[in-house]
Design an enzyme around this catalytic site. Structure first.
Site, PDB file in Angstrom:
ATOM      1  N   ILE A  46       0.874  -1.185   0.000  1.00 43.60           N
ATOM      2  CA  ILE A  46       0.000   0.000   0.000  1.00 43.60           C
ATOM      3  C   ILE A  46       0.902   1.223   0.000  1.00 43.60           C
ATOM      4  O   ILE A  46       1.594   1.488   0.993  1.00 43.60           O
ATOM      5  CB  ILE A  46      -0.927   0.009   1.236  1.00 43.60           C
ATOM      6  N   GLU A  47       0.915   1.902  -1.123  1.00 41.26           N
ATOM      7  CA  GLU A  47       1.818   3.052  -1.249  1.00 41.26           C
ATOM      8  C   GLU A  47       1.114   4.335  -0.830  1.00 41.26           C
ATOM      9  O   GLU A  47      -0.107   4.366  -0.619  1.00 41.26           O
ATOM     10  CB  GLU A  47       2.348   3.117  -2.690  1.00 41.26           C
ATOM     11  N   CYS A  56       4.753  -2.597   3.040  1.00 42.19           N
ATOM     12  CA  CYS A  56       4.916  -3.771   2.180  1.00 42.19           C
ATOM     13  C   CYS A  56       3.801  -4.785   2.419  1.00 42.19           C
ATOM     14  O   CYS A  56       3.191  -4.850   3.493  1.00 42.19           O
ATOM     15  CB  CYS A  56       6.241  -4.461   2.472  1.00 42.19           C
ATOM     16  N   GLU A  58       3.991  -7.954   2.953  1.00 40.44           N
ATOM     17  CA  GLU A  58       4.258  -8.909   4.037  1.00 40.44           C
ATOM     18  C   GLU A  58       3.804  -8.369   5.385  1.00 40.44           C
ATOM     19  O   GLU A  58       3.231  -9.085   6.209  1.00 40.44           O
ATOM     20  CB  GLU A  58       5.762  -9.215   4.115  1.00 40.44           C
ATOM     21  N   CYS A  87      11.863  -7.386   2.317  1.00 40.60           N
ATOM     22  CA  CYS A  87      12.847  -6.354   2.686  1.00 40.60           C
ATOM     23  C   CYS A  87      13.270  -6.546   4.144  1.00 40.60           C
ATOM     24  O   CYS A  87      12.647  -7.298   4.912  1.00 40.60           O
ATOM     25  CB  CYS A  87      12.263  -4.963   2.469  1.00 40.60           C
ATOM     26  N   CYS A  90      10.568  -5.944   6.818  1.00 36.21           N
ATOM     27  CA  CYS A  90       9.583  -7.040   6.894  1.00 36.21           C
ATOM     28  C   CYS A  90      10.181  -8.268   7.556  1.00 36.21           C
ATOM     29  O   CYS A  90       9.507  -8.971   8.313  1.00 36.21           O
ATOM     30  CB  CYS A  90       9.052  -7.380   5.511  1.00 36.21           C
TER      31      CYS A  90
END
Ligand code: THU
Length: 131
Positions: A46-47, A56, A58, A87, A90
């Site tokens: 979700i940006e 992210c 995850e 990443c 996460c």
């Protein structure tokens, strides 16, 4: 995790990926987290216009599981068009609940290409707290 479970988890992550909100990167990521209860929690990236607030897939999946009382993580599938691995943020977030979590990484353009790792392989020497 048996093969049936793994395939279901990958399918669930591929399904979630379609709902990614990635208007800035155009890089949709889907995650599906299996918990000990047998439930599967989906996540997508979700940006945000501020960029830095982006979350992210995850962590979205992990947050959904915890919010529903499922804190025993069994396995997670992550799909993206290049089959990225989680990443660092996460990894640390997931390790709070399952330091050895099996992780399945899939390239959504070639879903037969599956990479597997455990979280302790990806995040050796995680931060375990101040005490
Ligand atoms: N992203 C994830 O959702 N998971 C990862 O493991 C790596 C990166 C997202 C964040 C951002 O929305 C986009 O992918 C590009 O970095």
């Amino acid at each position: 995790m048996n093969v049936a479970n793994e395939n279901e988890l990958i399918q669930s992550a591929l399904d979630a990926q379609k709902r990614a909100y990635c208007v800035y990167s155009n890089f949709p990521v889907g995650a599906a987290l299996l918990t000990a209860s047998g439930r599967v929690y989906q996540g997508v990236n979700i940006e945000n216009a501020s960029f830095g607030l982006t979350i992210c897939a995850e962590r979205v999946a992990a947050a959904a599981a915890v919010a529903n009382g499922d804190i025993e993580f069994t396995a997670i599938a992550v799909v993206s068009r290049t089959g990225v691995s989680p990443c660092g943020a996460c990894r640390q977030f997931l390790a709070e609940f399952a330091p050895n979590l099996p992780i399945v990484m899939v390239d959504s353009l070639q879903p037969d290409v599956i990479h597997r790792a455990t979280l302790d392989q990806l995040l050796p020497g995680r931060f375990e707290g101040p005490v």
